[in-house]
Enzyme design. Structure first.
Site, PDB file in Angstrom:
ATOM      1  N   ASP A 159      -2.260  -1.988  10.674  1.00  7.75           N
ATOM      2  CA  ASP A 159      -2.529  -1.926   9.228  1.00  7.75           C
ATOM      3  C   ASP A 159      -3.112  -3.233   8.676  1.00  7.75           C
ATOM      4  O   ASP A 159      -3.483  -3.298   7.497  1.00  7.75           O
ATOM      5  CB  ASP A 159      -1.239  -1.635   8.443  1.00  7.75           C
ATOM      6  CG  ASP A 159      -0.822  -0.174   8.541  1.00  7.75           C
ATOM      7  OD1 ASP A 159      -1.653   0.650   8.989  1.00  7.75           O
ATOM      8  OD2 ASP A 159       0.318   0.129   8.171  1.00  7.75           O
ATOM      9  N   LYS A 164       0.840  -1.212   0.000  1.00  8.53           N
ATOM     10  CA  LYS A 164       0.000   0.000   0.000  1.00  8.53           C
ATOM     11  C   LYS A 164       0.867   1.251   0.000  1.00  8.53           C
ATOM     12  O   LYS A 164       2.050   1.217   0.374  1.00  8.53           O
ATOM     13  CB  LYS A 164      -0.944   0.031   1.205  1.00  8.53           C
ATOM     14  CG  LYS A 164      -0.260   0.035   2.588  1.00  8.53           C
ATOM     15  CD  LYS A 164       0.088   1.419   3.126  1.00  8.53           C
ATOM     16  CE  LYS A 164       0.762   1.367   4.489  1.00  8.53           C
ATOM     17  NZ  LYS A 164       1.640   2.471   4.823  1.00  8.53           N
TER      18      LYS A 164
HETATM   19  P1  ATP Z   1       4.306  -0.389   7.809  1.00  2.44           P
HETATM   20  O1  ATP Z   1       4.059   0.359   6.539  1.00  2.44           O
HETATM   21  O2  ATP Z   1       3.093  -1.176   8.282  1.00  2.44           O
HETATM   22  O3  ATP Z   1       4.973   0.412   8.874  1.00  2.44           O
HETATM   23  P2  ATP Z   1       6.712  -1.430   6.810  1.00  2.44           P
HETATM   24  O4  ATP Z   1       6.549  -1.618   5.333  1.00  2.44           O
HETATM   25  O5  ATP Z   1       7.373  -0.164   7.250  1.00  2.44           O
HETATM   26  O6  ATP Z   1       5.305  -1.569   7.480  1.00  2.44           O
HETATM   27  P3  ATP Z   1       7.530  -4.143   7.113  1.00  2.44           P
HETATM   28  O7  ATP Z   1       8.012  -4.433   5.736  1.00  2.44           O
HETATM   29  O8  ATP Z   1       6.244  -4.725   7.519  1.00  2.44           O
HETATM   30  O9  ATP Z   1       7.530  -2.592   7.422  1.00  2.44           O
HETATM   31  O10 ATP Z   1       8.699  -4.638   8.066  1.00  2.44           O
HETATM   32  C1  ATP Z   1       8.947  -4.099   9.340  1.00  2.44           C
HETATM   33  C2  ATP Z   1       9.741  -5.126  10.148  1.00  2.44           C
HETATM   34  O11 ATP Z   1       8.891  -6.253  10.408  1.00  2.44           O
HETATM   35  C3  ATP Z   1      10.938  -5.675   9.422  1.00  2.44           C
HETATM   36  O12 ATP Z   1      12.086  -5.114   9.950  1.00  2.44           O
HETATM   37  C4  ATP Z   1      10.900  -7.182   9.610  1.00  2.44           C
HETATM   38  O13 ATP Z   1      11.972  -7.686  10.349  1.00  2.44           O
HETATM   39  C5  ATP Z   1       9.613  -7.467  10.369  1.00  2.44           C
HETATM   40  N1  ATP Z   1       8.787  -8.484   9.691  1.00  2.44           N
HETATM   41  C6  ATP Z   1       8.109  -9.463  10.294  1.00  2.44           C
HETATM   42  N2  ATP Z   1       7.433 -10.208   9.431  1.00  2.44           N
HETATM   43  C7  ATP Z   1       7.665  -9.707   8.213  1.00  2.44           C
HETATM   44  C8  ATP Z   1       7.229 -10.060   6.905  1.00  2.44           C
HETATM   45  N3  ATP Z   1       6.429 -11.111   6.698  1.00  2.44           N
HETATM   46  N4  ATP Z   1       7.645  -9.295   5.888  1.00  2.44           N
HETATM   47  C9  ATP Z   1       8.448  -8.220   6.114  1.00  2.44           C
HETATM   48  N5  ATP Z   1       8.886  -7.861   7.315  1.00  2.44           N
HETATM   49  C10 ATP Z   1       8.516  -8.582   8.375  1.00  2.44           C
END
Ligand code: ATP
Length: 291
Positions: free
Chosen positions: A137, A11
């Site tokens: 989210d 997203k």
């Molecule tokens: P948001 O936009 O909800 O803040 P994000 O895109 O910033 O999410 P994610 O990619 O979800 O962040 O990753 C954040 C942390 O979550 C990573 O550092 C990772 O170690 C952990 N994590 C746990 N499960 C997953 C997964 N299935 N995919 C990616 N990261 C994951």
């Protein structure tokens, strides 16, 4: 059904406003969420061995209970006393820790997929109620499309769909902690709130220019202070034809909205050539909701 394959879509946020902080550290937000066609491929299989196995193409991701996909599977296995084991394969393409809800979308896909696979009979609302236990989210990632998210992100109101456009995504090679961004935001006054209602009105009017002119992210200033490269990417996107460009979530991914695919491609090349970001994608928006 012994095997199911799902696309876990990422997203962007067309707008993020933060209204306040709760005692428990969560924030009250007002966000316009939009699904984009960049996805992780999730394969869930039943297996003989009990428990949950997770494997991924990214060596640095956890494969235990620290992985949100694992936690989603465990939540349903525990609640519904599912004895069979499951193995989950995550082919990741959504940039990690990037503000694109990669982890949340994986959790959403596992909840949605296991509900089908094990015929649990949960409604979308019931799935979302479980999703919010894993992350703010996750309910949105179950629903998808163009949505207003309020509360901590779990109170969802479907909006008119985003008009046809192209999205350029660029993730600079820096790691951003969502928690730290919010902590820094808490230490200051927010005097410039984005025009979330302007975005909503623009969507109703199918007016891409009004939507893009109203975009705003209250977290952007905090992350840009630390990583000025975000500003450089925004400027490059605008210089090469983006109607507007902004950071998604707590960053560092920047997205630009274009009405012309070729301009988006040119901007992508410029960003790569200037070495502002390596992970650069031109994608479509995805308006369909899950049912
Ligand atoms: P948001 O936009 O909800 O803040 P994000 O895109 O910033 O999410 P994610 O990619 O979800 O962040 O990753 C954040 C942390 O979550 C990573 O550092 C990772 O170690 C952990 N994590 C746990 N499960 C997953 C997964 N299935 N995919 C990616 N990261 C994951």
């Amino acid at each position: 059904m012994d095997r199911i394959e799902l696309k876990a879509l990422g997203k962007i946020n067309l707008g993020i406003d933060v209204l306040g902080r709760r005692e428990n550290g969560y924030h009250d937000v007002r966000m316009v969420m939009q699904t984009v066609y960049l996805y992780d491929l999730i394969t869930i299989k039943k297996r003989r061995a009990p428990g949950i196995g997770v494997e991924t193409n990214l060596y640095y991701l956890p494969t235990n209970e620290n992985n949100l996909a694992y936690r989603a599977a465990k939540l349903l296995k525990d609640e519904f006393h599912i004895k069979e084991g499951v193995s989950i394969r995550l082919d990741k393409h959504i940039p990690v820790a990037a503000g694109m809800a990669g982890g949340s979308s994986n959790a959403a896909a596992v909840l949605f997929g296991m509900n089908r696979m094990f015929e649990l009979g949960l409604t979308m609302k019931e799935l979302m109620d479980r999703g919010v236990m894993l992350g703010a989210d996750v309910p949105y990632c179950i629903m998808r499309g163009t949505v207003l998210a309020e509360g901590i992100g779990e109170i969802l109101t479907p909006l008119a769909p985003m008009p046809r456009c192209f999205v350029l995504l660029a993730k600079p090679p820096v790691a951003v902690s969502t928690k730290l961004v919010y902590e820094k935001l808490d230490s200051r006054e927010i005097d410039d709130h984005p025009d979330i209602d302007g975005i909503i009105d623009g969507l109703k009017e199918e007016n891409l220019l009004r939507i893009t002119a109203s975009m705003g992210n209250v977290l952007e200033g905090v992350t840009i202070e630390e990583y000025p490269v975000i500003n450089e990417i925004k400027s490059t996107m605008k210089q090469y034809g983006a109607l507007n460009a902004m950071m998604s979530g707590s960053g560092p991914t920047v997205f630009g909205i274009f009405d012309d695919r070729n301009q988006a491609r040119t901007a992508a090349q410029k960003i790569k050539a200037a070495q502002l970001a390596k992970q650069v994608y031109v994608v479509n928006i995805h308006n369909a909701r899950r049912k």
